[in-house]
Design a protein around this motif. Sequence first.
Motif, PDB file in Angstrom:
ATOM      1  N   SER A  32      -1.795   8.198  -3.552  1.00  0.00           N
ATOM      2  CA  SER A  32      -0.433   7.785  -3.210  1.00  0.00           C
ATOM      3  C   SER A  32      -0.351   6.272  -3.196  1.00  0.00           C
ATOM      4  CB  SER A  32      -0.018   8.360  -1.852  1.00  0.00           C
ATOM      5  OG  SER A  32      -0.892   7.903  -0.828  1.00  0.00           O
ATOM      6  N   VAL A  33       0.837   5.744  -3.487  1.00  0.00           N
ATOM      7  CA  VAL A  33       1.028   4.305  -3.626  1.00  0.00           C
ATOM      8  C   VAL A  33       1.663   3.730  -2.370  1.00  0.00           C
ATOM      9  CG1 VAL A  33       2.249   2.495  -4.897  1.00  0.00           C
ATOM     10  CG2 VAL A  33       1.239   4.433  -6.123  1.00  0.00           C
ATOM     11  N   LEU A  34       1.056   2.636  -1.873  1.00  0.00           N
ATOM     12  CA  LEU A  34       1.672   1.829  -0.821  1.00  0.00           C
ATOM     13  C   LEU A  34       1.889   0.448  -1.408  1.00  0.00           C
ATOM     14  CD1 LEU A  34       2.625   1.467   2.086  1.00  0.00           C
ATOM     15  CD2 LEU A  34       0.304   0.776   2.692  1.00  0.00           C
ATOM     16  N   ALA A  35       3.153   0.087  -1.628  1.00  0.00           N
ATOM     17  CA  ALA A  35       3.473  -1.169  -2.300  1.00  0.00           C
ATOM     18  C   ALA A  35       4.318  -2.051  -1.396  1.00  0.00           C
ATOM     19  CB  ALA A  35       4.209  -0.891  -3.611  1.00  0.00           C
ATOM     20  N   ASP A  36       4.481  -3.307  -1.813  1.00  0.00           N
ATOM     21  CA  ASP A  36       5.331  -4.258  -1.109  1.00  0.00           C
ATOM     22  C   ASP A  36       6.673  -4.308  -1.834  1.00  0.00           C
ATOM     23  OD1 ASP A  36       6.615  -6.364   0.058  1.00  0.00           O
ATOM     24  OD2 ASP A  36       4.921  -7.751  -0.032  1.00  0.00           O
ATOM     25  N   PRO A  37       7.703  -3.680  -1.301  1.00  0.00           N
ATOM     26  CA  PRO A  37       8.985  -3.637  -2.012  1.00  0.00           C
ATOM     27  C   PRO A  37       9.644  -4.991  -2.152  1.00  0.00           C
ATOM     28  CG  PRO A  37       9.203  -2.731   0.204  1.00  0.00           C
ATOM     29  CD  PRO A  37       7.735  -2.943  -0.037  1.00  0.00           C
ATOM     30  N   ARG A  38       9.212  -5.981  -1.364  1.00  0.00           N
ATOM     31  CA  ARG A  38       9.775  -7.328  -1.529  1.00  0.00           C
ATOM     32  C   ARG A  38       9.443  -7.884  -2.906  1.00  0.00           C
ATOM     33  NH1 ARG A  38       7.173 -11.136   1.913  1.00  0.00           N
ATOM     34  NH2 ARG A  38       5.364  -9.801   1.598  1.00  0.00           N
ATOM     35  N   GLN A  39       8.257  -7.527  -3.421  1.00  0.00           N
ATOM     36  CA  GLN A  39       7.826  -8.049  -4.710  1.00  0.00           C
ATOM     37  C   GLN A  39       8.181  -7.113  -5.859  1.00  0.00           C
ATOM     38  OE1 GLN A  39       3.697  -9.183  -4.597  1.00  0.00           O
ATOM     39  NE2 GLN A  39       3.890 -10.256  -2.660  1.00  0.00           N
ATOM     40  N   ARG A  40       8.151  -5.810  -5.603  1.00  0.00           N
ATOM     41  CA  ARG A  40       8.422  -4.833  -6.664  1.00  0.00           C
ATOM     42  C   ARG A  40       9.388  -3.775  -6.148  1.00  0.00           C
ATOM     43  NH1 ARG A  40       4.926  -4.931 -11.117  1.00  0.00           N
ATOM     44  NH2 ARG A  40       3.322  -6.543 -10.960  1.00  0.00           N
ATOM     45  N   PRO A  41      10.706  -4.051  -6.215  1.00  0.00           N
ATOM     46  CA  PRO A  41      11.686  -3.089  -5.696  1.00  0.00           C
ATOM     47  C   PRO A  41      11.572  -1.717  -6.340  1.00  0.00           C
ATOM     48  CG  PRO A  41      12.711  -5.217  -6.139  1.00  0.00           C
ATOM     49  CD  PRO A  41      11.329  -5.289  -6.702  1.00  0.00           C
TER      50      PRO A  41
END
Length: 433
Positions: A94-103
Amino acid sequence: MQSTPRVIVVGGGLAGLVAARHLAGGGVGATLLERAESVGGRVRTLERDGYRFDRGFQVLFPAYPAVERELDLEALDLRRFTSGATIARPGRRSVLADPRQRPGTIPATLLNPDITIGDRLRVARLWWELRGTDPDRFFDGDNRARDADESIERYLLERGFSAGFIDRFVAPFYGGITLDRSLSTSSRVFEYTFRTLAAGGAAVPAAGMGAIPAQLADRVRAVGGRIETEAAVDAVSSAGSSPRVTTADGTNYEADAVVVATDPPAARELTGVESIPTAARACVTQYYALSGDESLETGKRLLLNAVDDDGPNHVVPHSAVAPEYAPADATLISATYLGESEASDSELARRTQITLESWYPDRRFDALETVHTDRIPFAQFDQPPGIHDRLPDARSPDGTVYLAGDYTRWSSIQGAMRSGRDAAKAVLEDLSR
């Protein structure tokens, strides 16, 4: 006519290189002695058969204040990791991303079964809280942002983070940073690195982490400093008005000051400063090649092992982040095991294969080829809560002998570079008197 003061710097790691640069730039005759064939200390890159192998899993945090001050980041041609990580367990990723950088990653992050909505909100709140803090306040004496120190695990639990988030994400992620999956490391390290990662992410130079000490060495020479390699130092004497450095071949160097910038055990032996920490965190990093058309399907993100088992703590897709790390027809990845593993290289490779096949149940990794293994018994000094209050400073040794090393600050590239600048400043101040 007064002669130019002479300073010997013992050790060519990041701390010694920064110290030598600032000393030479400050008008003294600075000579750096390094026991190895090249400078770099723990930060090195081996090039072989078209591959680049950093000495263990290492990354640069470009937003570190000392990194921004001491390095030409543009010249390093950085290759950046994608923020966040892929959390892996048997049968599921599963992916945990930073939505500030990659909406565009917002749906995958929101649907991540390993992270609760509450944890995502707590991460955002913590980022907002720490972003306005002067990073120097995390470690600097009376100016510390918090007087109390505690373990990373306790720090997160007190802020309401769930046990699942801590076990599945924070433990392996910070296991890679602190080499301590138990999260018993000082929360000050967590605060500093969390803030820095949120501000600037992580990267590697296109030519490997060894490009960092290479650039620093060029800067030492550019301001008139000398670097002598294959010059192992056996003794440092602070007796009398002029300290003396003796190398393994019997050569004596007399100087007005000496900066000891070796690894912690050697620094304690050379200076007798008992507060230099020598309890170590170890790791084993093993590099593997796959065919060029194979991918771990994680992009430029780390793969974190959500299960504390016999497998690696994390897996890194090196050539996906930096194509320069591998030949055009190959994919380079690595797996890092925490501690000093007694398992053979072949056994570790087998464990990595088993782990990958559990994460990718529809694939086989029989073609996984071990191309390099680094066993690093002293990758960091151990940093339990409270240790940073007991560390030595630049002037702790007797006489005109000084210390430069991350063990005077905290175990990191930031700590090493800052300590080199602090040591040079102390020497120049004392010589000016």
